[in-house]
Design an enzyme around this catalytic site. Structure first.
Site, mmCIF file in Angstrom:
data_model
loop_
_atom_site.group_PDB
_atom_site.id
_atom_site.type_symbol
_atom_site.label_atom_id
_atom_site.label_comp_id
_atom_site.label_asym_id
_atom_site.label_seq_id
_atom_site.Cartn_x
_atom_site.Cartn_y
_atom_site.Cartn_z
ATOM 1 N N CYS A 197 18.586 37.670 -22.991
ATOM 2 C CA CYS A 197 17.918 38.544 -23.955
ATOM 3 C C CYS A 197 17.279 39.721 -23.218
ATOM 4 C CB CYS A 197 16.846 37.758 -24.701
ATOM 5 S SG CYS A 197 17.510 36.549 -25.848
ATOM 6 N N ASP A 242 7.320 32.943 -26.556
ATOM 7 C CA ASP A 242 8.503 32.722 -27.398
ATOM 8 C C ASP A 242 8.145 32.529 -28.874
ATOM 9 O OD1 ASP A 242 9.986 32.972 -25.119
ATOM 10 O OD2 ASP A 242 10.279 30.826 -24.810
ATOM 11 N N ARG A 284 13.397 41.393 -15.458
ATOM 12 C CA ARG A 284 13.342 39.936 -15.270
ATOM 13 C C ARG A 284 13.662 39.630 -13.810
ATOM 14 N NH1 ARG A 284 15.611 36.815 -20.559
ATOM 15 N NH2 ARG A 284 14.341 35.173 -19.635
ATOM 16 N N ARG A 296 22.345 31.525 -30.014
ATOM 17 C CA ARG A 296 22.161 31.085 -28.626
ATOM 18 C C ARG A 296 21.158 29.949 -28.525
ATOM 19 N NH1 ARG A 296 22.166 36.000 -24.527
ATOM 20 N NH2 ARG A 296 22.006 34.216 -23.172
ATOM 21 N N LYS A 338 16.108 23.811 -26.017
ATOM 22 C CA LYS A 338 17.063 24.687 -25.327
ATOM 23 C C LYS A 338 16.675 24.884 -23.864
ATOM 24 C CE LYS A 338 16.610 29.358 -25.440
ATOM 25 N NZ LYS A 338 16.824 30.181 -24.246
ATOM 26 N N ASN A 339 15.411 25.211 -23.611
ATOM 27 C CA ASN A 339 15.044 25.603 -22.251
ATOM 28 C C ASN A 339 14.951 24.414 -21.287
ATOM 29 O OD1 ASN A 339 15.178 28.264 -22.892
ATOM 30 N ND2 ASN A 339 12.978 28.531 -23.231
#
Ligand code: EPU
Length: 419
Positions: A117, A306, A122, A398, A22-23
Site C-alpha cells: 500500500c 490501521d 517505508r 488483499r 493478515k499481518n
C-alpha cells in the site's frame, strides 16, 4: 477491475465472525521456511496477499496443499535455496519476511524491494541493522535487497524505531542462529506475539514477545506441527467502527477482546456502547451521534494506524470537531479527500487532520488509496444517503476476507460489479 456499488443508508445489525490475522499470516507462512518438516496452518485468512505468498513459496520448492479455504499443509522438506522471483516479491510489503526466514534456512536471500500500500516512505534500515547484528551482509540497490551470511550468530539488537516488520524479521533470523539474541525497543503487536508462538510451537526458544525485550536462544532445528493463527484485531476493529458509523448493533465473534482495548476505550469515550460478552465475543452498538474525540496513532497498545481511516469515517459525523494525529505513516490521510466528496468536512494539515462533524454523508464515486482506506470508504458508503461506488477494491481484497459477504449478512446493500 471491479468496484463496490453500495446503496446506503443502513444500520448494520447482526453477528459477524472474524478471520485469521493478515499481518500474522504473512509472517507465519515464510516462517515455515525455518522448519524442515510439515506444518499445518489453520485459520489462515482467504485473501489475495496470502495467495501471492503461497505462490512465492511454491517457487522455492515448498509444497502447499489447501485442505479447506482456511487451512494449508506446508511441506518445507525440499526447499531449494534459490532466489525468489523479483517480480513476485516486489509486489507486496510483507515479502521482506523472506529475508529473515531464508537467511536462517539458506544463509542467503534476495527479494524485490517490497511494494504494498502507498503509505509514504517505508524504509527497511532497521531490518538491515538487525540482520547485520547477527552477522549478515546486506546490500540494497537496483530494486532489490540481498542478504548473505556464512553463519548467523546471536547478538544484541536495539531498534531505533518500534517496527513490526523489523521485530519479526529479527526473530526469524535469530531462531536458528548460534547462541542468544536480545532485541530491544520491539513492537508488541498481537501478530508479533503470534509469530513467536508459532515458532515456539515448532521448537524455537523465544521469550518475552509482547513485552519490551525479546530474548531468543538459538536452536539447532525446528520441527513440524499444527498452528492456528490469531484472530485479526484490525478486521474486528473495522466491524466495531462500522457498527458505530452506521448507528448499528454488531456482535463480533472469534476476536480477542483484550487486543481491542485501545479502540474500545476510545469508542466508550465517544458514547458508544461496548459489551464484552466473553473473551472472544464483543457487542458494539450506538444509537446516537458519537461525541468528538482526539486520537493519536501509536504502536500497540496505542491506537492502531490501521484503524485510523475507519475511525475517520465515524468522526466525520460525530458531534463537534475531532482531531487525528497520524504518527506512523506520512500518507495515510489520502482517504479524507474521498470522504470530503461524500460531504465530510476534513481539513488535513501535515500529520494532523481535523474532522468537523456533519449530520450526514451522501453517496459519491470514490477510490481506495490503500487497504484500510478502502474498508473505510465502504463503511462510509453504507452509512451515507444514496449510492456510493468504491473503486480500486483490489486493495480491500488483499486483506479482508469476504468483506462484502460479511457486510451483506449484517444488512448492507453492497454489490461487487465488474467495471
Ligand atoms: N520504519 C523505519 N525503518 C524500518 C522499518 C520501519 O523507519 O526499517 C518506520 C516506518 O517508516 C514507520 C514505522 O517505523 O513509520 C513503523 O513501521 P513498521 O515497520 O512497524 O511497519 P510494517 O512492519 O512495514 C506493519 C503492518 C502495517 C501496519 C504497521 C504498523 C504488516 C505486513 N504490515 O507494517 O499494516 O500499518 O505494521 O502497525 O504487518 C495494513 O495492514 O494495512 C498495514 C499497512
Amino acid at each position: 477491475m471491479e468496484k463496490f456499488v453500495i446503496n446506503g443508508k443502513t444500520n448494520l445489525k447482526g453477528e459477524v465472525t472474524i478471520s485469521g490475522a493478515k499481518n500474522a499470516a504473512v509472517a507465519i507462512l515464510p516462517a515455515t521456511l525455518l522448519v524442515n518438516g510439515i506444518c499445518t496452518i489453520e485459520n489462515l485468512p482467504n485473501i489475495s496477499d496470502i495467495n501471492i505468498y503461497c505462490d512465492i513459496l511454491k517457487t522455492l520448492g515448498v509444497k502447499i496443499t489447501q485442505t479447506n479455504p482456511n487451512t494449508v499443509i506446508v511441506d518445507t522438506r525440499y526447499v531449494s535455496c534459490i532466489d525468489a522471483p523479483l517480480e513476485m516479491t516486489g509486489k507486496f510489503r510483507a515479502s521482506y519476511y523472506l529475508i529473515g526466514a531464508l537467511l536462517g534456512r539458506c544463509g542467503r536471500a534476495v527479494v524485490g524491494m517490497p511494494g504494498g500500500c502507498k503509505l509514504g516512505a517505508r524504509p527497511i534500515d532497521q531490518h538491515a541493522k538487525a540482520f547485520e547484528a547477527l552477522g549478515a551482509t546486506v546490500e540494497i540497490g537496483q530494486g532489490k535487497i540481498m542478504a548473505t551470511t556464512d553463519h548467523l550468530v546471536g547478538g544484541s539488537i536495539y531498534l531505533d524505531t518500534v517496527s513490526v516488520g523489523a521485530t519479526i524479521n529479527a526473530i526469524l533470523a535469530s531462531v536458528l542462529a548460534d547462541g542468544t539474541t536480545t532485541i530491544e525497543n520491539v513492537a508488541k503487536e498481537p501478530h508479533v506475539v503470534d509469530v513467536a508462538n508459532f515458532l515456539n510451537t515448532m521448537g524455537a526458544d523465544i521469550h518475552g514477545a509482547g513485552t519490551d525485550i525479546i530474548k531468543i536462544n538459538g536452536v539447532k532445528e525446528l520441527h513440524g506441527g499444527t498452528y492456528s493463527i490469531v484472530p485479526d484485531q484490525i478486521e474486528a476493529g473495522t466491524f466495531m467502527l462500522a457498527a458505530v458509523a452506521t448507528r448499528g448493533d454488531i456482535t463480533i465473534k472469534n476476536c480477542i477482546t483484550k487486543h481491542l482495548d485501545p479502540l474500545s476505550a476510545k469508542l466508550k469515550e465517544m458514547g458508544a456502547n461496548i459489551e464484552e460478552i466473553s473473551g472472544d465475543t464483543i457487542r458494539v452498538w450506538c444509537n446516537e451521534r458519537p461525541k468528538n474525540v482526539d486520537i493519536k496513532t501509536l504502536p500497540y497498545p496505542g491506537f492502531p494506524t490501521d484503524l485510523q481511516s475507519p475511525m475517520g469515517v465515524v468522526l466525520s459525523t460525530a458531534e463537534g470537531t475531532s482531531m487525528i494525529s497520524e504518527t506512523i505513516w506520512e500518507s495515510r490521510f489520502q482517504y479524507t479527500a474521498e470522504l470530503n466528496k461524500m460531504g465530510a468536512k476534513i481539513n488535513v494539515q501535515g500529520k494532523v487532520a481535523f474532522f468537523e462533524g456533519v449530520n450526514d454523508l451522501y453517496g459519491s464515486i470514490v477510490s481506495a488509496s490503500d487497504l484500510r482506506a478502502g474498508a473505510a470508504l465502504v463503511i462510509a458508503g453504507i452509512s451515507a444517503n444514496g449510492t456510493t461506488e468504491v473503486h480500486n477494491i483490489e486493495y480491500i481484497d488483499r486483506g479482508y476476507e469476504k468483506l462484502e459477504e460479511k457486510l451483506r449478512a449484517l444488512g448492507a446493500d453492497i454489490q461487487r460489479v465488474k467495471e
